[in-house]
Write a protein that holds these residues in place. Sequence first.
Motif, PDB file in Angstrom:
ATOM      1  N   SER A   3       1.962  34.284 -55.594  1.00  0.00           N
ATOM      2  CA  SER A   3       2.617  34.174 -56.897  1.00  0.00           C
ATOM      3  C   SER A   3       3.483  35.390 -57.214  1.00  0.00           C
ATOM      4  O   SER A   3       4.358  35.325 -58.075  1.00  0.00           O
ATOM      5  N   ARG A   4       3.230  36.515 -56.522  1.00  0.00           N
ATOM      6  CA  ARG A   4       4.028  37.732 -56.726  1.00  0.00           C
ATOM      7  C   ARG A   4       4.588  38.182 -55.385  1.00  0.00           C
ATOM      8  O   ARG A   4       3.923  38.072 -54.358  1.00  0.00           O
ATOM      9  N   SER A   5       5.780  38.720 -55.405  1.00  0.00           N
ATOM     10  CA  SER A   5       6.361  39.216 -54.160  1.00  0.00           C
ATOM     11  C   SER A   5       5.665  40.505 -53.743  1.00  0.00           C
ATOM     12  O   SER A   5       5.165  41.265 -54.591  1.00  0.00           O
ATOM     13  N   ILE A   6       5.669  40.762 -52.462  1.00  0.00           N
ATOM     14  CA  ILE A   6       5.053  41.992 -51.971  1.00  0.00           C
ATOM     15  C   ILE A   6       5.794  43.216 -52.507  1.00  0.00           C
ATOM     16  O   ILE A   6       5.172  44.254 -52.788  1.00  0.00           O
ATOM     17  N   LEU A   7       7.096  43.098 -52.681  1.00  0.00           N
ATOM     18  CA  LEU A   7       7.857  44.236 -53.175  1.00  0.00           C
ATOM     19  C   LEU A   7       7.467  44.585 -54.606  1.00  0.00           C
ATOM     20  O   LEU A   7       7.381  45.768 -54.968  1.00  0.00           O
ATOM     21  N   ASP A   8       7.202  43.579 -55.439  1.00  0.00           N
ATOM     22  CA  ASP A   8       6.763  43.848 -56.813  1.00  0.00           C
ATOM     23  C   ASP A   8       5.438  44.601 -56.817  1.00  0.00           C
ATOM     24  O   ASP A   8       5.243  45.535 -57.595  1.00  0.00           O
ATOM     25  N   ARG A   9       4.538  44.191 -55.961  1.00  0.00           N
ATOM     26  CA  ARG A   9       3.229  44.847 -55.928  1.00  0.00           C
ATOM     27  C   ARG A   9       3.330  46.280 -55.421  1.00  0.00           C
ATOM     28  O   ARG A   9       2.677  47.185 -55.936  1.00  0.00           O
ATOM     29  N   LEU A  10       4.173  46.491 -54.420  1.00  0.00           N
ATOM     30  CA  LEU A  10       4.334  47.853 -53.904  1.00  0.00           C
ATOM     31  C   LEU A  10       5.036  48.747 -54.915  1.00  0.00           C
ATOM     32  O   LEU A  10       4.654  49.910 -55.102  1.00  0.00           O
ATOM     33  N   LYS A  11       6.030  48.198 -55.598  1.00  0.00           N
ATOM     34  CA  LYS A  11       6.718  48.984 -56.626  1.00  0.00           C
ATOM     35  C   LYS A  11       5.776  49.335 -57.770  1.00  0.00           C
ATOM     36  O   LYS A  11       5.948  50.349 -58.446  1.00  0.00           O
ATOM     37  N   PRO A 198      12.526  40.385 -47.268  1.00  0.00           N
ATOM     38  CA  PRO A 198      12.264  41.820 -47.172  1.00  0.00           C
ATOM     39  C   PRO A 198      12.080  42.224 -45.709  1.00  0.00           C
ATOM     40  O   PRO A 198      11.554  41.453 -44.900  1.00  0.00           O
ATOM     41  N   VAL A 199      12.520  43.437 -45.382  1.00  0.00           N
ATOM     42  CA  VAL A 199      12.441  43.938 -44.008  1.00  0.00           C
ATOM     43  C   VAL A 199      11.663  45.247 -43.992  1.00  0.00           C
ATOM     44  O   VAL A 199      12.025  46.204 -44.686  1.00  0.00           O
ATOM     45  N   ARG A 229      19.368  47.198 -45.221  1.00  0.00           N
ATOM     46  CA  ARG A 229      18.182  46.791 -45.967  1.00  0.00           C
ATOM     47  C   ARG A 229      16.926  47.162 -45.190  1.00  0.00           C
ATOM     48  O   ARG A 229      16.628  46.584 -44.143  1.00  0.00           O
ATOM     49  N   VAL A 230      16.200  48.126 -45.702  1.00  0.00           N
ATOM     50  CA  VAL A 230      14.891  48.498 -45.163  1.00  0.00           C
ATOM     51  C   VAL A 230      13.980  48.712 -46.365  1.00  0.00           C
ATOM     52  O   VAL A 230      14.134  49.668 -47.118  1.00  0.00           O
ATOM     53  N   ASP A 231      13.052  47.784 -46.560  1.00  0.00           N
ATOM     54  CA  ASP A 231      12.195  47.827 -47.746  1.00  0.00           C
ATOM     55  C   ASP A 231      10.961  48.694 -47.550  1.00  0.00           C
ATOM     56  O   ASP A 231      10.295  49.047 -48.524  1.00  0.00           O
ATOM     57  N   GLY A 232      10.642  49.026 -46.311  1.00  0.00           N
ATOM     58  CA  GLY A 232       9.494  49.883 -46.039  1.00  0.00           C
ATOM     59  C   GLY A 232       9.492  50.292 -44.585  1.00  0.00           C
ATOM     60  O   GLY A 232      10.122  49.639 -43.738  1.00  0.00           O
ATOM     61  N   ILE A 233       8.829  51.397 -44.272  1.00  0.00           N
ATOM     62  CA  ILE A 233       8.696  51.868 -42.897  1.00  0.00           C
ATOM     63  C   ILE A 233       7.218  52.160 -42.638  1.00  0.00           C
ATOM     64  O   ILE A 233       6.574  52.884 -43.409  1.00  0.00           O
ATOM     65  N   LEU A 234       6.702  51.585 -41.559  1.00  0.00           N
ATOM     66  CA  LEU A 234       5.301  51.762 -41.192  1.00  0.00           C
ATOM     67  C   LEU A 234       5.213  52.449 -39.837  1.00  0.00           C
ATOM     68  O   LEU A 234       6.000  52.164 -38.936  1.00  0.00           O
ATOM     69  N   LEU A 235       4.243  53.324 -39.678  1.00  0.00           N
ATOM     70  CA  LEU A 235       3.972  53.958 -38.391  1.00  0.00           C
ATOM     71  C   LEU A 235       2.859  53.179 -37.715  1.00  0.00           C
ATOM     72  O   LEU A 235       1.843  52.866 -38.341  1.00  0.00           O
ATOM     73  N   MET A 236       3.049  52.851 -36.427  1.00  0.00           N
ATOM     74  CA  MET A 236       2.126  51.938 -35.770  1.00  0.00           C
ATOM     75  C   MET A 236       2.001  52.259 -34.285  1.00  0.00           C
ATOM     76  O   MET A 236       2.765  53.046 -33.733  1.00  0.00           O
ATOM     77  N   CYS A 237       1.006  51.626 -33.643  1.00  0.00           N
ATOM     78  CA  CYS A 237       0.778  51.720 -32.207  1.00  0.00           C
ATOM     79  C   CYS A 237       0.868  53.162 -31.718  1.00  0.00           C
ATOM     80  O   CYS A 237       1.515  53.471 -30.720  1.00  0.00           O
ATOM     81  N   SER A 238       0.223  54.051 -32.439  1.00  0.00           N
ATOM     82  CA  SER A 238       0.064  55.460 -32.097  1.00  0.00           C
ATOM     83  C   SER A 238      -1.389  55.784 -32.388  1.00  0.00           C
ATOM     84  O   SER A 238      -2.073  55.035 -33.094  1.00  0.00           O
ATOM     85  N   ALA A 253      10.962  62.047 -45.876  1.00  0.00           N
ATOM     86  CA  ALA A 253      12.312  61.576 -45.561  1.00  0.00           C
ATOM     87  C   ALA A 253      12.673  60.259 -46.233  1.00  0.00           C
ATOM     88  O   ALA A 253      13.850  59.998 -46.496  1.00  0.00           O
ATOM     89  N   PHE A 254      11.674  59.424 -46.503  1.00  0.00           N
ATOM     90  CA  PHE A 254      11.929  58.058 -46.977  1.00  0.00           C
ATOM     91  C   PHE A 254      11.281  57.851 -48.326  1.00  0.00           C
ATOM     92  O   PHE A 254      10.082  58.107 -48.506  1.00  0.00           O
ATOM     93  N   ASP A 255      12.057  57.360 -49.294  1.00  0.00           N
ATOM     94  CA  ASP A 255      11.507  57.222 -50.642  1.00  0.00           C
ATOM     95  C   ASP A 255      10.995  55.824 -50.957  1.00  0.00           C
ATOM     96  O   ASP A 255      10.561  55.545 -52.076  1.00  0.00           O
ATOM     97  N   GLY A 256      11.018  54.915 -49.970  1.00  0.00           N
ATOM     98  CA  GLY A 256      10.451  53.589 -50.160  1.00  0.00           C
ATOM     99  C   GLY A 256       8.997  53.551 -49.716  1.00  0.00           C
ATOM    100  O   GLY A 256       8.408  54.574 -49.331  1.00  0.00           O
ATOM    101  N   PRO A 257       8.376  52.381 -49.738  1.00  0.00           N
ATOM    102  CA  PRO A 257       6.980  52.260 -49.311  1.00  0.00           C
ATOM    103  C   PRO A 257       6.807  52.619 -47.836  1.00  0.00           C
ATOM    104  O   PRO A 257       7.625  52.260 -46.990  1.00  0.00           O
ATOM    105  N   VAL A 258       5.742  53.333 -47.539  1.00  0.00           N
ATOM    106  CA  VAL A 258       5.398  53.669 -46.152  1.00  0.00           C
ATOM    107  C   VAL A 258       3.992  53.156 -45.868  1.00  0.00           C
ATOM    108  O   VAL A 258       3.214  52.850 -46.779  1.00  0.00           O
ATOM    109  N   GLY A 259       3.668  53.064 -44.589  1.00  0.00           N
ATOM    110  CA  GLY A 259       2.346  52.554 -44.227  1.00  0.00           C
ATOM    111  C   GLY A 259       1.945  53.002 -42.847  1.00  0.00           C
ATOM    112  O   GLY A 259       2.694  53.700 -42.153  1.00  0.00           O
ATOM    113  N   ALA A 260       0.747  52.582 -42.426  1.00  0.00           N
ATOM    114  CA  ALA A 260       0.201  53.031 -41.146  1.00  0.00           C
ATOM    115  C   ALA A 260      -0.742  51.991 -40.573  1.00  0.00           C
ATOM    116  O   ALA A 260      -1.560  51.424 -41.299  1.00  0.00           O
ATOM    117  N   TYR A 261      -0.602  51.749 -39.254  1.00  0.00           N
ATOM    118  CA  TYR A 261      -1.595  50.956 -38.539  1.00  0.00           C
ATOM    119  C   TYR A 261      -1.679  51.476 -37.111  1.00  0.00           C
ATOM    120  O   TYR A 261      -0.792  51.296 -36.314  1.00  0.00           O
TER     121      TYR A 261
END
Length: 328
Positions: A3-11, A198-199, A229-238, A253-261
């Motif tokens: 019901s809500r976009s992922i971008l709304d929740r992250l913002k 979203p990307v 268009r880059v809505d978020g950057i995640l660090l992964m497979c490390s 460096a990046f002011d948008g959502p970041v993440g890790a897996y």
Amino acid sequence: MPSRSILDRLKGGEVLVLDGGTGSELQRRGVDVNKGSTVERRPTTPHKYATTATPTVGSLGVWSAAANLDAPDVVRKIHEDYLDAGAEIVTSNNFYTSRSMMAVIGEEDRWVEYARRGGELAVEARNAVNPEAYVAGGFAPFKYSQDLRKEFEDVSGVLARAGVDFLLPEFLGGHLVLDSPIGDCVTAAEACAKTNLPVFLGICEVTEKGTMHRGESFAELVAALKGRRVDGILLMCSSPSEISASLPELRKAFDGPVGAYAEVGYDENPRFGSSPDEPFWLCGTYGITPEQYAGFAREWKEMGAQIIGGCCATGPEHIRAIRPVVKG
């Protein structure tokens, strides 16, 4: 559909739980993820965590891709198990579902079926278990591609039509480079933007020095992505420690959502080649328990990560362990 976009929740400042590894979980459940691989193609490049030679990504045939048609019930059940464990995002099983990669097993003419089914299985699992969860259309650079941009466009288009909520081109910036580590990221962002979804970019093999695999800074990466268009950057497979070293640099460096897996490892199978059914990678954990992994998740959250999950060799038990930390 949520019901809500992922971008709304992250913002809004929420932190979301991502799922764990799919290919490694298929292997654990008895699915042949080495389909199309042969003893003769076994590489000799040392894996960064091993003391002996271990395979590279290119030798894995199509990795988990064939399971979308060969073992769809297992793929769907893995997604469902992650959702049951508390994941709010599941990643479609599309790591290598491109024409050039499916050609490795002679299925290039059916690549759309494999790709579409990967997206559909994740959407079906989401709708059955938690309609408010999100489906990430996750796919990697294609080692044998002659036109990376076109293949990114083709696969992202199939996944968009299959109903994913956002795109996650991943395994970018590491050893599997077709143009340049940063150039591949730019190509992925530009190609995926055509879907209007979203990307998010998944950057792999980051270092203990807080850089990308070949030493590029995250400031260089973000500068190259400017205007795309880059809505978020995640660090992964490390490794978890590599992500802990790099995440603060990405955050600066990046002011948008970041993440890790993070990935928690594979062990080389010393019996590989003794029979056609012997896998050459066996799931390992480097001794990292789900509880220890949850400690890293807590660290990443404190560093500003808003999407936290697992990569290779993590399973539902890891997601169950990090859920209270991420949502606490």
